[in-house]
Design a protein around this motif. Structure first.
Motif, PDB file in Angstrom:
ATOM      1  N   VAL A 106      45.089  32.267  33.150  1.00 30.87           N
ATOM      2  CA  VAL A 106      45.572  33.400  32.354  1.00 30.87           C
ATOM      3  C   VAL A 106      46.737  32.928  31.499  1.00 30.87           C
ATOM      4  CG1 VAL A 106      46.633  35.694  32.465  1.00 30.87           C
ATOM      5  CG2 VAL A 106      44.845  35.068  34.098  1.00 30.87           C
ATOM      6  N   GLU A 107      46.755  33.345  30.251  1.00 26.41           N
ATOM      7  CA  GLU A 107      47.876  33.016  29.355  1.00 26.41           C
ATOM      8  C   GLU A 107      48.990  34.021  29.590  1.00 26.41           C
ATOM      9  OE1 GLU A 107      48.154  30.296  27.638  1.00 26.41           O
ATOM     10  OE2 GLU A 107      46.171  29.709  28.364  1.00 26.41           O
ATOM     11  N   GLY A 108      49.765  33.776  30.610  1.00 24.81           N
ATOM     12  CA  GLY A 108      50.836  34.692  30.960  1.00 24.81           C
ATOM     13  C   GLY A 108      52.098  34.429  30.177  1.00 24.81           C
ATOM     14  N   PRO A 109      53.111  35.274  30.330  1.00 25.44           N
ATOM     15  CA  PRO A 109      54.373  35.111  29.600  1.00 25.44           C
ATOM     16  C   PRO A 109      55.032  33.784  29.947  1.00 25.44           C
ATOM     17  CG  PRO A 109      54.568  36.763  31.343  1.00 25.44           C
ATOM     18  CD  PRO A 109      53.121  36.447  31.209  1.00 25.44           C
ATOM     19  N   GLY A 110      55.461  33.060  28.912  1.00 27.69           N
ATOM     20  CA  GLY A 110      56.066  31.754  29.113  1.00 27.69           C
ATOM     21  C   GLY A 110      55.079  30.616  29.087  1.00 27.69           C
ATOM     22  N   GLY A 111      53.783  30.945  29.198  1.00 26.13           N
ATOM     23  CA  GLY A 111      52.761  29.910  29.129  1.00 26.13           C
ATOM     24  C   GLY A 111      52.660  29.036  30.360  1.00 26.13           C
ATOM     25  N   GLY A 112      53.119  29.548  31.515  1.00 18.54           N
ATOM     26  CA  GLY A 112      53.144  28.738  32.734  1.00 18.54           C
ATOM     27  C   GLY A 112      51.830  28.728  33.492  1.00 18.54           C
ATOM     28  N   CYS A 113      51.930  28.667  34.820  1.00 18.14           N
ATOM     29  CA  CYS A 113      50.780  28.353  35.684  1.00 18.14           C
ATOM     30  C   CYS A 113      50.095  29.610  36.220  1.00 18.14           C
ATOM     31  CB  CYS A 113      51.240  27.476  36.835  1.00 18.14           C
ATOM     32  SG  CYS A 113      52.097  25.973  36.340  1.00 18.14           S
ATOM     33  N   TYR A 114      49.551  30.411  35.344  1.00 22.14           N
ATOM     34  CA  TYR A 114      48.952  31.683  35.736  1.00 22.14           C
ATOM     35  C   TYR A 114      47.445  31.544  35.987  1.00 22.14           C
ATOM     36  CZ  TYR A 114      53.323  33.684  33.961  1.00 22.14           C
ATOM     37  OH  TYR A 114      54.644  33.978  33.732  1.00 22.14           O
ATOM     38  N   VAL A 115      46.973  32.100  37.124  1.00 22.72           N
ATOM     39  CA  VAL A 115      45.555  32.088  37.473  1.00 22.72           C
ATOM     40  C   VAL A 115      45.148  33.505  37.853  1.00 22.72           C
ATOM     41  CG1 VAL A 115      43.808  31.199  39.068  1.00 22.72           C
ATOM     42  CG2 VAL A 115      45.636  29.690  38.261  1.00 22.72           C
ATOM     43  N   ALA A 116      44.018  33.963  37.335  1.00 20.65           N
ATOM     44  CA  ALA A 116      43.555  35.324  37.605  1.00 20.65           C
ATOM     45  C   ALA A 116      43.115  35.470  39.060  1.00 20.65           C
ATOM     46  CB  ALA A 116      42.388  35.658  36.684  1.00 20.65           C
ATOM     47  N   PRO A 117      43.370  36.625  39.677  1.00 20.25           N
ATOM     48  CA  PRO A 117      42.826  36.895  41.011  1.00 20.25           C
ATOM     49  C   PRO A 117      41.305  36.745  40.988  1.00 20.25           C
ATOM     50  CG  PRO A 117      44.433  38.561  40.408  1.00 20.25           C
ATOM     51  CD  PRO A 117      44.192  37.743  39.183  1.00 20.25           C
ATOM     52  N   THR A 118      40.785  35.916  41.858  1.00 21.58           N
ATOM     53  CA  THR A 118      39.387  35.477  41.779  1.00 21.58           C
ATOM     54  C   THR A 118      38.627  35.863  43.039  1.00 21.58           C
ATOM     55  OG1 THR A 118      39.964  33.633  40.338  1.00 21.58           O
ATOM     56  CG2 THR A 118      37.902  33.431  41.561  1.00 21.58           C
ATOM     57  N   LEU A 119      37.383  36.334  42.842  1.00 18.06           N
ATOM     58  CA  LEU A 119      36.472  36.641  43.941  1.00 18.06           C
ATOM     59  C   LEU A 119      35.162  35.909  43.729  1.00 18.06           C
ATOM     60  CD1 LEU A 119      35.500  38.274  46.441  1.00 18.06           C
ATOM     61  CD2 LEU A 119      34.767  40.060  44.824  1.00 18.06           C
ATOM     62  N   PHE A 120      34.747  35.158  44.740  1.00 23.22           N
ATOM     63  CA  PHE A 120      33.426  34.527  44.743  1.00 23.22           C
ATOM     64  C   PHE A 120      32.486  35.328  45.640  1.00 23.22           C
ATOM     65  CE2 PHE A 120      35.568  30.488  43.512  1.00 23.22           C
ATOM     66  CZ  PHE A 120      34.740  30.132  42.447  1.00 23.22           C
ATOM     67  N   THR A 121      31.284  35.624  45.128  1.00 28.72           N
ATOM     68  CA  THR A 121      30.216  36.197  45.943  1.00 28.72           C
ATOM     69  C   THR A 121      29.043  35.213  45.938  1.00 28.72           C
ATOM     70  OG1 THR A 121      29.373  37.432  44.029  1.00 28.72           O
ATOM     71  CG2 THR A 121      30.920  38.574  45.483  1.00 28.72           C
ATOM     72  N   ALA A 122      27.946  35.602  46.590  1.00 30.17           N
ATOM     73  CA  ALA A 122      26.772  34.725  46.702  1.00 30.17           C
ATOM     74  C   ALA A 122      27.175  33.364  47.275  1.00 30.17           C
ATOM     75  CB  ALA A 122      26.071  34.566  45.349  1.00 30.17           C
ATOM     76  N   ALA A 123      28.089  33.394  48.235  1.00 30.47           N
ATOM     77  CA  ALA A 123      28.604  32.162  48.830  1.00 30.47           C
ATOM     78  C   ALA A 123      28.061  32.004  50.244  1.00 30.47           C
ATOM     79  CB  ALA A 123      30.130  32.189  48.855  1.00 30.47           C
ATOM     80  N   ASN A 124      28.172  30.791  50.761  1.00 30.70           N
ATOM     81  CA  ASN A 124      27.832  30.538  52.157  1.00 30.70           C
ATOM     82  C   ASN A 124      28.922  29.674  52.795  1.00 30.70           C
ATOM     83  OD1 ASN A 124      27.017  27.568  52.158  1.00 30.70           O
ATOM     84  ND2 ASN A 124      25.626  28.363  50.581  1.00 30.70           N
ATOM     85  N   ASN A 125      28.886  29.582  54.100  1.00 32.42           N
ATOM     86  CA  ASN A 125      29.989  28.965  54.826  1.00 32.42           C
ATOM     87  C   ASN A 125      30.016  27.444  54.729  1.00 32.42           C
ATOM     88  OD1 ASN A 125      32.220  30.099  56.275  1.00 32.42           O
ATOM     89  ND2 ASN A 125      31.558  28.966  58.088  1.00 32.42           N
ATOM     90  N   ARG A 126      29.001  26.841  54.163  1.00 34.63           N
ATOM     91  CA  ARG A 126      28.986  25.394  54.007  1.00 34.63           C
ATOM     92  C   ARG A 126      29.672  24.953  52.720  1.00 34.63           C
ATOM     93  NH1 ARG A 126      28.761  25.232  58.146  1.00 34.63           N
ATOM     94  NH2 ARG A 126      30.346  23.689  57.713  1.00 34.63           N
ATOM     95  N   MET A 127      29.919  25.862  51.816  1.00 37.90           N
ATOM     96  CA  MET A 127      30.564  25.526  50.546  1.00 37.90           C
ATOM     97  C   MET A 127      32.014  25.097  50.792  1.00 37.90           C
ATOM     98  SD  MET A 127      29.184  28.550  48.034  1.00 37.90           S
ATOM     99  CE  MET A 127      27.480  28.632  47.514  1.00 37.90           C
ATOM    100  N   ARG A 128      32.502  24.216  49.956  1.00 40.29           N
ATOM    101  CA  ARG A 128      33.887  23.759  50.078  1.00 40.29           C
ATOM    102  C   ARG A 128      34.872  24.914  49.915  1.00 40.29           C
ATOM    103  NH1 ARG A 128      35.201  18.721  46.407  1.00 40.29           N
ATOM    104  NH2 ARG A 128      37.217  19.053  47.450  1.00 40.29           N
ATOM    105  N   ILE A 129      34.532  25.877  49.065  1.00 42.11           N
ATOM    106  CA  ILE A 129      35.427  27.013  48.861  1.00 42.11           C
ATOM    107  C   ILE A 129      35.504  27.898  50.098  1.00 42.11           C
ATOM    108  CG2 ILE A 129      35.257  27.086  46.347  1.00 42.11           C
ATOM    109  CD1 ILE A 129      33.180  29.374  46.716  1.00 42.11           C
ATOM    110  N   ALA A 130      34.571  27.716  51.049  1.00 39.64           N
ATOM    111  CA  ALA A 130      34.609  28.456  52.307  1.00 39.64           C
ATOM    112  C   ALA A 130      35.216  27.645  53.439  1.00 39.64           C
ATOM    113  CB  ALA A 130      33.201  28.896  52.705  1.00 39.64           C
ATOM    114  N   GLN A 131      35.358  26.339  53.256  1.00 41.56           N
ATOM    115  CA  GLN A 131      35.815  25.464  54.328  1.00 41.56           C
ATOM    116  C   GLN A 131      37.227  24.937  54.122  1.00 41.56           C
ATOM    117  OE1 GLN A 131      34.276  24.280  57.301  1.00 41.56           O
ATOM    118  NE2 GLN A 131      32.904  26.018  56.947  1.00 41.56           N
ATOM    119  N   GLU A 132      37.651  24.771  52.876  1.00 37.61           N
ATOM    120  CA  GLU A 132      38.903  24.088  52.575  1.00 37.61           C
ATOM    121  C   GLU A 132      39.960  25.082  52.094  1.00 37.61           C
ATOM    122  OE1 GLU A 132      37.982  20.877  49.880  1.00 37.61           O
ATOM    123  OE2 GLU A 132      36.264  20.255  51.092  1.00 37.61           O
ATOM    124  N   GLU A 133      41.198  24.814  52.470  1.00 34.00           N
ATOM    125  CA  GLU A 133      42.293  25.713  52.096  1.00 34.00           C
ATOM    126  C   GLU A 133      42.638  25.543  50.618  1.00 34.00           C
ATOM    127  OE1 GLU A 133      46.413  27.216  54.086  1.00 34.00           O
ATOM    128  OE2 GLU A 133      46.227  25.053  53.810  1.00 34.00           O
TER     129      GLU A 133
END
Length: 505
Positions: A372-399
């Motif tokens: 996200v292009e937030g004020p100041g141009g810093g490190c902004y990331v939009a709140p994200t939701l993944f669906t259609a996922a399974n528990n073997r995916m890295r996004i489900a296993q890794e912090e």
């Protein structure tokens, strides 16, 4: 003038505290430059501009601080618990008096939203008050009777301890670790995270101004590979309390092995929130959203895996996506902001890389998924939701440690439990159901150190805090903190003559 502009003006005034010269280490009650003169810059994630130049400690500085802590230990340990109680309450009072300053500095240094940081200083004061009230009884033990014998146990402070704190909520977590150490009678060498060192400096200043004796609390800034390693290896340091990544915890354990360091680790998590169809779905959704998107998702207890019963999966994830899409991303000092900038460009890259990994693995981005292009141009990331996922995916296993939630369906209670336990972590879990029998069965089998049923993370300070598996070793909170910072002795008294085996007589 807007509230944001008012807050920015105040923040500039508070940050002046750090802009003149180098933010020094604090050793033996004195400001001390790094022994080799090295410094580093701390950046604001809002605009990536420097906030301050900070002394970069090394092994020589850690040695200086450890010796100061050792010199102060005997007198501090001998101080009556009632006296320590009064002093720790004075520190709490001083924290409350400077709560706004602490919150504003923390927002600018970490990117965390004022909505949450405004309470962080007050929570820190609560930590000091809680352990202050327990200082008079910290040495108390048990009386244990046997035939012809009376046993008394007591506890004594272990000695100088090292505290290594993380960058996500540094002020509150520093108080959570240091307050019980001081209440127990230990002296401290504190190494805060290099990404957010400023409120650690405020905290030690507050403590000394409240009357804490010189050398009881020493602060050395620096990086893990030099100052951190020197602290974990130093022979005068008897224990290490660490909050951070699991891999770093394993490294600290190896480094402290030679000196047989006692360790307490609060490490990573990939915590499930498990939602059954019979739950109060609106409350469950609000709790799930709060536990992943508050504090920018940069919290060890975040509910980063959403396990939902298949019959309600589409409905429930749509509700989460709707709520996520309405969350305000913005400047952390804007009172309306919920998600501020990620702590540092390095960490922002990690979070964005995981979003790309999730998409490559076949998961669907149902909300967010972008910078996200937030004020100041810093490190902004939009709140994200993944669906259609399974528990073997890295996004489900890794912090990921960011505002990213992965939603996985389950068919029944057995599958939900299998999915929940099928990760290397075991810090926290959140269960939503109206079936009491299920709640009892499920929490008994769930591999987690802390579980909340029909609730988000609501902390009660006397309860134990900590995880299992790769999420940590040991427990904080209540008397569990004293178990870590103190050694237990047993003294046995003979109450009547007994037969003593004679040798050589």
């Amino acid at each position: 003038m807007s509230r944001l502009q008012e807050n920015l003006t105040k923040a500039e005034g508070y940050l002046d505290h750090f802009k003149h010269g180098v933010v020094a280490n604090r050793i033996g009650g004195e400001d001390v430059a790094a022994a080799d003169g090295a410094t580093f810059e701390t950046l604001s994630p809002i605009d990536l501009k420097p906030l301050a130049r900070v002394a970069r400690g090394s092994a020589a500085d850690i040695d200086h601080a450890a010796r100061a802590a050792k010199s102060a230990f005997a007198e501090w340990a001998a101080m009556p618990g009632t006296t320590r109680k009064k002093l720790l309450h004075k520190i709490a009072d001083a924290i409350v008096a400077r709560a706004e300053e602490i919150a504003f500095v923390e927002c600018m240094d970490t990117g965390q939203a004022l909505k949450f940081m405004a309470k962080a200083a007050l929570r820190g004061a609560e930590n000091f008050r809680f352990f202050a009230d327990r200082a008079p009884e910290a040495r108390d033990g048990k009386s244990l009777r046997a035939e012809g014998q009376f046993n008394v146990t007591t506890r004594v402070p272990i000695g100088p301890v090292g505290i290594i704190t993380p960058w996500n909520t540094p002020f509150m977590l520093s108080t959570w670790k240091i307050a019980p150490a001081l209440a127990a009678g230990c002296t401290v060498v504190h190494k805060p995270a290099e990404f957010s060192p400023l409120t650690a400096r405020l905290l030690v200043e507050i403590a000394e101004e409240a009357g804490l004796p010189k050398g009881v609390w020493n602060l050395v800034n620096g990086f893990g590979e030099d100052a951190g390693r020197a602290l974990t290896e130093h022979p005068l340091i008897k224990a290490i309390g660490f909050v951070g990544e699991s891999r770093t915890g394993a490294m600290i354990m190896r480094q402290g092995a030679e000196t047989l360091k006692r360790v307490h680790f609060e490490l990573g998590g990939k915590n499930p929130v498990i939602v059954f169809a019979d739950a109060d779905l609106e409350r469950a959704a609000d709790a799930a959203v709060f536990m992943i998107y508050s504090l920018n998702g940069e919290r060890c207890t975040s509910s980063s895996r959403l396990l939902v019963e298949t019959s309600i999966y589409e409905k429930f994830t749509a509700l989460i996506a709707e709520k996520a899409s309405r969350i305000k991303v913005g400047h952390p000092l804007d009172p309306e902001t919920v998600v501020g900038p990620i702590i540092h460009p390095e960490h922002e890259k990690k979070v964005l890389d995981y979003i790309a990994i999730g998409q490559a693995e076949g998961a669907k981005v149902a909300a967010g998924g972008t910078k996200v292009e937030g004020p100041g141009g810093g490190c902004y990331v939009a709140p994200t939701l993944f669906t259609a996922a399974n528990n073997r995916m890295r996004i489900a296993q890794e912090e990921i440690f960011g505002p990213v939630l992965t939603a996985i369906p389950f068919a029944d209670e057995d599958e939900a439990l299998s999915l929940a336990n099928d990760v290397q972590y075991g810090l926290a879990g959140y269960l939503w159901t109206s079936d009491l029998g299920r709640a009892l069965r499920f929490t008994d089998a769930l591999e987690a150190g802390m579980i909340w049923v029909n609730s988000e993370n609501v902390r009660h300070l006397p309860t134990p805090f900590g995880g299992v598996k790769n999420s940590g070793i040991g427990r904080d909170g209540g008397d569990w903190s004293f178990d870590f910072y103190m050694e237990t002795k047993n003294i046995a008294f003979a109450t009547k003559p007994h037969a003593i085996t004679k040798l050589g007589g």
